[in-house]
Design a protein around this motif. Structure first.
Motif, PDB file in Angstrom:
ATOM      1  N   PRO A 180      39.981  36.740  32.097  1.00 38.86           N
ATOM      2  CA  PRO A 180      40.353  37.838  31.191  1.00 38.86           C
ATOM      3  C   PRO A 180      39.242  38.288  30.252  1.00 38.86           C
ATOM      4  O   PRO A 180      39.262  39.416  29.756  1.00 38.86           O
ATOM      5  CB  PRO A 180      41.530  37.259  30.403  1.00 38.86           C
ATOM      6  CG  PRO A 180      41.442  35.780  30.582  1.00 38.86           C
ATOM      7  CD  PRO A 180      40.855  35.568  31.922  1.00 38.86           C
ATOM      8  N   LYS A 181      38.247  37.436  30.018  1.00 35.95           N
ATOM      9  CA  LYS A 181      37.135  37.807  29.140  1.00 35.95           C
ATOM     10  C   LYS A 181      35.995  38.489  29.897  1.00 35.95           C
ATOM     11  O   LYS A 181      35.014  38.898  29.293  1.00 35.95           O
ATOM     12  CB  LYS A 181      36.588  36.551  28.438  1.00 35.95           C
ATOM     13  CG  LYS A 181      37.583  35.835  27.540  1.00 35.95           C
ATOM     14  CD  LYS A 181      37.875  36.639  26.288  1.00 35.95           C
ATOM     15  CE  LYS A 181      38.783  35.881  25.340  1.00 35.95           C
ATOM     16  NZ  LYS A 181      38.173  34.692  24.757  1.00 35.95           N
ATOM     17  N   VAL A 182      36.130  38.582  31.219  1.00 40.20           N
ATOM     18  CA  VAL A 182      35.079  39.169  32.051  1.00 40.20           C
ATOM     19  C   VAL A 182      35.507  40.552  32.510  1.00 40.20           C
ATOM     20  O   VAL A 182      36.554  40.726  33.133  1.00 40.20           O
ATOM     21  CB  VAL A 182      34.769  38.271  33.278  1.00 40.20           C
ATOM     22  CG1 VAL A 182      33.773  38.956  34.209  1.00 40.20           C
ATOM     23  CG2 VAL A 182      34.223  36.926  32.814  1.00 40.20           C
ATOM     24  N   LYS A 183      34.667  41.545  32.213  1.00 42.35           N
ATOM     25  CA  LYS A 183      34.955  42.928  32.601  1.00 42.35           C
ATOM     26  C   LYS A 183      34.495  43.209  34.018  1.00 42.35           C
ATOM     27  O   LYS A 183      35.249  43.725  34.846  1.00 42.35           O
ATOM     28  CB  LYS A 183      34.286  43.887  31.618  1.00 42.35           C
ATOM     29  CG  LYS A 183      34.587  45.354  31.867  1.00 42.35           C
ATOM     30  CD  LYS A 183      33.916  46.221  30.809  1.00 42.35           C
ATOM     31  CE  LYS A 183      34.218  47.694  31.042  1.00 42.35           C
ATOM     32  NZ  LYS A 183      33.558  48.551  30.025  1.00 42.35           N
ATOM     33  N   THR A 184      33.231  42.912  34.327  1.00 44.66           N
ATOM     34  CA  THR A 184      32.676  43.134  35.662  1.00 44.66           C
ATOM     35  C   THR A 184      31.671  42.044  35.991  1.00 44.66           C
ATOM     36  O   THR A 184      31.101  41.414  35.094  1.00 44.66           O
ATOM     37  CB  THR A 184      31.956  44.502  35.763  1.00 44.66           C
ATOM     38  OG1 THR A 184      30.942  44.562  34.754  1.00 44.66           O
ATOM     39  CG2 THR A 184      32.922  45.656  35.576  1.00 44.66           C
ATOM     40  N   THR A 185      31.448  41.833  37.277  1.00 45.13           N
ATOM     41  CA  THR A 185      30.414  40.913  37.745  1.00 45.13           C
ATOM     42  C   THR A 185      29.605  41.599  38.841  1.00 45.13           C
ATOM     43  O   THR A 185      30.076  42.533  39.492  1.00 45.13           O
ATOM     44  CB  THR A 185      31.019  39.620  38.318  1.00 45.13           C
ATOM     45  OG1 THR A 185      31.868  39.958  39.436  1.00 45.13           O
ATOM     46  CG2 THR A 185      31.832  38.877  37.274  1.00 45.13           C
ATOM     47  N   ARG A 186      28.386  41.117  39.051  1.00 45.53           N
ATOM     48  CA  ARG A 186      27.539  41.650  40.111  1.00 45.53           C
ATOM     49  C   ARG A 186      26.415  40.656  40.379  1.00 45.53           C
ATOM     50  O   ARG A 186      26.014  39.899  39.488  1.00 45.53           O
ATOM     51  CB  ARG A 186      26.963  43.014  39.727  1.00 45.53           C
ATOM     52  CG  ARG A 186      26.236  43.017  38.406  1.00 45.53           C
ATOM     53  CD  ARG A 186      26.053  44.416  37.837  1.00 45.53           C
ATOM     54  NE  ARG A 186      25.533  44.363  36.473  1.00 45.53           N
ATOM     55  CZ  ARG A 186      26.285  44.188  35.385  1.00 45.53           C
ATOM     56  NH1 ARG A 186      27.601  44.048  35.500  1.00 45.53           N
ATOM     57  NH2 ARG A 186      25.733  44.154  34.188  1.00 45.53           N
ATOM     58  N   HIS A 187      25.913  40.651  41.582  1.00 48.78           N
ATOM     59  CA  HIS A 187      24.755  39.817  41.875  1.00 48.78           C
ATOM     60  C   HIS A 187      23.972  40.421  43.028  1.00 48.78           C
ATOM     61  O   HIS A 187      24.516  41.084  43.909  1.00 48.78           O
ATOM     62  CB  HIS A 187      25.155  38.367  42.195  1.00 48.78           C
ATOM     63  CG  HIS A 187      26.026  38.208  43.396  1.00 48.78           C
ATOM     64  ND1 HIS A 187      25.532  37.969  44.650  1.00 48.78           N
ATOM     65  CD2 HIS A 187      27.375  38.251  43.533  1.00 48.78           C
ATOM     66  CE1 HIS A 187      26.532  37.857  45.515  1.00 48.78           C
ATOM     67  NE2 HIS A 187      27.657  38.030  44.861  1.00 48.78           N
ATOM     68  N   LEU A 188      22.676  40.224  42.975  1.00 48.22           N
ATOM     69  CA  LEU A 188      21.767  40.671  44.025  1.00 48.22           C
ATOM     70  C   LEU A 188      20.654  39.655  44.105  1.00 48.22           C
ATOM     71  O   LEU A 188      19.913  39.445  43.140  1.00 48.22           O
ATOM     72  CB  LEU A 188      21.201  42.060  43.704  1.00 48.22           C
ATOM     73  CG  LEU A 188      20.238  42.655  44.734  1.00 48.22           C
ATOM     74  CD1 LEU A 188      20.953  42.894  46.064  1.00 48.22           C
ATOM     75  CD2 LEU A 188      19.637  43.959  44.213  1.00 48.22           C
ATOM     76  N   GLY A 189      20.539  38.979  45.237  1.00 50.06           N
ATOM     77  CA  GLY A 189      19.563  37.906  45.361  1.00 50.06           C
ATOM     78  C   GLY A 189      19.859  36.811  44.357  1.00 50.06           C
ATOM     79  O   GLY A 189      21.001  36.364  44.215  1.00 50.06           O
TER      80      GLY A 189
END
Length: 421
Positions: A346-355
């Motif tokens: 609930p405290k995380v809005k978005t995530t992303r990763h590259l390499g």
């Protein structure tokens, strides 16, 4: 008096308001992924000291190669001389750079790599008797702190006092998968109404903006359009270069290759300062003339320093090794698993990763250098992990040599931090 107190007498640190934050942590030793302060406390360097020490601190192989070169040739001016380390480095770089790159120009750091690229683009057209003075850049991009680099950057927190002195830049949004046509229409208008010299961009991920990612397909369409208009394209790979995105360079994900590439940071594995601006044969040829004024009169005292070149060669040897490539794949897999367990918090809005780059945005508003950001920084450090939030973005960019247990500690500390925001 300890180092921290001695520091305050004469030193002025970058990106720091000393009135609010007078103390700077004194680091006395580094090895692998671990920084050690003057009190013996250890910290996992989870951002590879601004994305430089990708093979770990004080890497024995790199130090050995650097030491050998120090005994042979330390420094010689590069305007009138050449030497084996510079020639060898150019050969090794051309092997791994995008296939259209053919010439290597040496600089001192990321900002000056960009500065040279901007001047190359402007003089390219000047030499062809075309006056072009406008650049196109992405919104919220960051390309460095010298005046040309500041001009094409879009973060006013860095540029505010100097904006009246910068070159002309028009900004476009990053492609997100839904706005490609709108961007192309904007570019059509810009190129019809301005004498555009170049487009500079961070390929696929904007570092200082908070590790914001954008679409390779959309970027490719932008590059194709601009090349059709005979506008030079400049890829700023200072942050993304040398394996961090999972390929040698972020430009390797994109079919249309840049005319110019800016490199630094991991180029010399965090050991010595150096940067490179590479370009195509076509750009280089525009500077060839019987008129001496058409040469590129831009130079740094330590251009192609032999010791730095030897260090960079050693770094490339490690980057292309099976061991480091396997390590990169392992980190990517670990990031993927971490994202699965964290993305619905609930405290995380978005995530992303590259390499090896992982980022999450907190589900709260934060000033870029505000109190909550500082609270998080101290929280991480107290638990033995060096992470440096960018506003409400927490990002990881670990050295390739990090152990699985060290990486899991980084993840766990981030999860613990979610309980205090």
């Amino acid at each position: 008096m300890n180092l921290q107190e001695r520091d305050k007498k004469h030193l002025w640190h970058p990106l720091k308001q000393h009135q609010l934050h007078p103390d700077s942590l004194a680091i006395v030793k580094a090895k692998g992924c671990i920084l050690t302060d003057e009190n013996g406390n250890e910290y996992i360097d989870a951002i590879a000291s601004w994305y430089t020490c990708m093979y770990g601190h004080c890497n024995d192989y790199i130090i050995g190669k650097t030491h050998q070169q120090m005994l042979q040739l330390d420094q010689v001016m590069f305007s009138d001389f050449t030497h084996e380390p510079a020639v060898k480095l150019s050969e090794e770089l051309i092997k791994i750079l995008p296939e259209n790159q053919n010439k290597i120009y040496f600089n001192d750091n990321g900002s000056t790599a960009v500065e040279a690229a901007i001047k190359m683009a402007l003089q390219y057209y000047f030499n062809l008797d075309e006056k072009r003075s406008t650049f196109i850049a992405f919104e919220n991009g960051f390309h460095g702190d010298t005046f040309g680099a500041m001009s094409v950057s879009g973060l006013s927190v860095y540029n505010g006092p100097f904006e009246d002195f910068l070159i002309k830049v028009e900004r476009i949004p990053t492609p997100d998968g839904s706005n490609h046509d709108a961007i192309l229409n904007q570019l059509k208008n810009l190129t019809e109404n301005h004498n555009v010299a170049g487009f500079i961009y961070e390929p696929l991920i904007q570092g200082a903006a908070g590790m914001k990612t954008h679409h390779a397909k959309g970027l490719n369409e932008i590059l194709k359009f601009l090349k059709a208009q005979n506008i030079l394209t400049i890829a700023d790979e200072v942050m993304t270069g040398f394996g961090k995105t999972g390929k040698y360079f972020a430009s390797d994900y994109i079919d249309t290759k840049p005319d110019i590439i800016c490199l630094s940071k991991a180029l010399t594995a965090g050991l010595l300062p150096m940067a490179i601006t590479s370009c195509t044969q076509k750009i280089y040829d525009a500077f060839l003339s019987n008129d001496i004024s058409k040469g590129f009169f831009h130079c740094h005292t330590y251009s192609a320093n032999p010791v730095a070149c030897a260090t960079a060669i050693a770094g490339i040897e490690l980057l292309t090794s099976a061991e480091i490539q396997d390590n990169i794949k392992s980190i990517i897999n670990s990031h993927r698993d971490f994202e699965k367990r964290i993305k619905n918090h609930p405290k995380v809005k978005t995530t992303r990763h590259l390499g090896v780059i992982f980022a999450l945005d907190l589900n709260t508003k934060m000033e870029r250098y505000g109190n909550l950001r500082d609270k998080l920084l101290y929280f991480f450090m107290e638990r033995g992990v060096f992470l440096r939030p960018l506003g409400n973005t927490i990002y990881i960019q670990v050295p390739y040599v990090i152990s699985e247990s060290e990486l899991q500690k980084v993840y766990h500390v981030i999860e613990d931090a979610l309980e205090i925001v």
